[in-house]
Design a protein around this motif. Structure first.
Motif, short mmCIF file in Angstrom:
data_model
loop_
_atom_site.label_atom_id
_atom_site.label_comp_id
_atom_site.label_asym_id
_atom_site.label_seq_id
_atom_site.Cartn_x
_atom_site.Cartn_y
_atom_site.Cartn_z
N THR A 1 0.86 -1.18 0.00
CA THR A 1 0.00 0.00 0.00
C THR A 1 0.89 1.23 0.00
O THR A 1 1.78 1.35 0.83
N TYR A 2 0.69 2.10 -0.97
CA TYR A 2 1.45 3.35 -1.03
C TYR A 2 0.66 4.44 -0.33
O TYR A 2 -0.55 4.61 -0.59
N ASN B 1 -3.28 4.57 1.07
CA ASN B 1 -4.53 4.24 0.36
C ASN B 1 -4.40 3.60 -1.02
O ASN B 1 -5.34 2.99 -1.49
N VAL B 2 -3.23 3.72 -1.68
CA VAL B 2 -3.10 3.08 -2.99
C VAL B 2 -2.65 1.64 -2.81
O VAL B 2 -1.50 1.37 -2.45
N GLN B 3 -3.57 0.69 -3.05
CA GLN B 3 -3.24 -0.73 -2.89
C GLN B 3 -2.67 -1.27 -4.19
O GLN B 3 -3.42 -1.74 -5.05
N ALA B 4 -1.36 -1.18 -4.34
CA ALA B 4 -0.71 -1.53 -5.60
C ALA B 4 -0.61 -3.04 -5.79
O ALA B 4 -0.73 -3.54 -6.91
N ARG C 1 -2.09 -6.72 -3.97
CA ARG C 1 -3.07 -7.22 -3.00
C ARG C 1 -3.07 -8.73 -2.90
O ARG C 1 -3.44 -9.42 -3.86
N GLY D 1 -0.43 0.07 -14.59
CA GLY D 1 -0.97 0.40 -13.28
C GLY D 1 -1.49 -0.79 -12.49
O GLY D 1 -1.99 -0.63 -11.37
N GLY E 1 0.20 -3.14 -11.12
CA GLY E 1 1.05 -3.51 -10.00
C GLY E 1 2.27 -4.35 -10.35
O GLY E 1 2.97 -4.84 -9.46
N THR F 1 5.60 -2.79 -9.16
CA THR F 1 5.63 -2.81 -7.69
C THR F 1 5.97 -4.22 -7.20
O THR F 1 6.80 -4.37 -6.29
N GLY G 1 -3.83 -5.06 -8.93
CA GLY G 1 -2.97 -5.48 -7.83
C GLY G 1 -3.09 -6.94 -7.46
O GLY G 1 -2.34 -7.44 -6.64
#
Ligand code: ADP
Ligand code: ADP
Length: 226
Positions: free
Chosen positions: A12-13, A16-19, A21, A40, A42, A45, A211
């Protein structure tokens, strides 16, 4: 035995950004995993978590059964190849390849032997005295590969390594990457947004979305799905 084990991995960045999961993934010794999915989703990441370039928010990451969540990137025995090559411009090809070995105080003779051997493997042995700016895009990508290979790491990570190359060179290099990866038997995770590249390279494909892992399987099984 699995070389790389990801268990319920989360990133999580900024709260709140759940890159990434809940990613579960067992990567076998010598396997080449290709991660695909839209921009985007993930992919980078996930690679950066494995490399140790981002802190894991939750979950477990193991290499050869050893938990490495908290070890430094340099302690993970992983080499990464990027799309922008990330070569040192002021150093010769030889020194670019020797750099990480020098940092680890590898004896000079062994450095020389490994750099020369790796250069031969990648057909860049006549370029060792050049600077990166004196190389073509394809040659730079080979040197970037060479710099990863020379370390003889346990794991290779590839982040869109071919996206700066023109189409025909891309086809040639991806065949070479697969040949080299199989010959060296180094467990690898390869990220791309190119579906054809993914299908050609992968032992197993991981399709990510939002994610999460959406699908996972061999190119054949995924391709033959309705
Ligand atoms: P991909 O590689 O599949 O394009 P990324 O892993 O780069 O995806 O990004 C996944 C999500 O995380 C995106 O929503 C992206 O905006 C976000 N993200 C990536 N890096 C950061 C960062 N350093 N800070 C905040 N959000 C980020
Ligand atoms: P240094 O003294 O810089 O630590 P070496 O004595 O091993 O390194 O090498 C001196 C320079 O000669 C290196 O920086 C490198 O550019 C070049 N060199 C060494 N070995 C080779 C080789 N086998 N092929 C091409 N160039 C080499």
């Amino acid at each position: 035995m699995s070389t790389l084990t990801l268990e319920r991995l989360n990133k999580t960045y900024g709260g709140n950004v759940q890159a990434v999961r809940g990613v579960d993934l067992d990567i076998a010794d010598g396997e080449l995993i290709v991660v695909v999915g839209p921009s985007g989703c993930g992919k980078s990441t996930l690679l950066r978590l494995i490399a140790g370039l981002e802190e894991i928010s939750d979950g477990e990451l193991c290499i050869d059964g050893q938990r490495v969540n908290d070890s430094e990137p340099a302690g993970r025995d992983i080499a990464m190849v990027f799309q922008n090559y990330a070569l040192y411009p002021h150093m010769s090809v030889y020194d670019n390849m020797a750099y990480s070995l020098k940092n680890r105080r590898t004896p000079k003779e062994e450095i020389r032997r490994r750099v020369t051997e790796t250069a031969r493997l990648l057909a860049i042995d006549d370029l060792l005295e050049r600077r990166p700016r004196q190389l073509s895009g394809g040659q730079r990508q080979r040197v970037a590969m060479g710099r990863a290979v020379v370390r003889q790491p346990k794991v290779f990570l590839f982040d869109e390594p071919l996206s700066n190359l023109d189409a025909s060179l891309r086809v040639q290099m991806r065949q070479e990457i697969r040949r080299l990866q199989k010959r060296l038997g180094v467990t690898s995770v390869y990220v791309t947004h190119d579906q054809v590249e993914a299908m050609t390279l992968a032992d197993r494909l991981v399709v990510m979305n939002g994610g999460r892992i959406e699908q996972i399987g061999t190119p054949m099984t995924l391709f033959n799905q309705p």
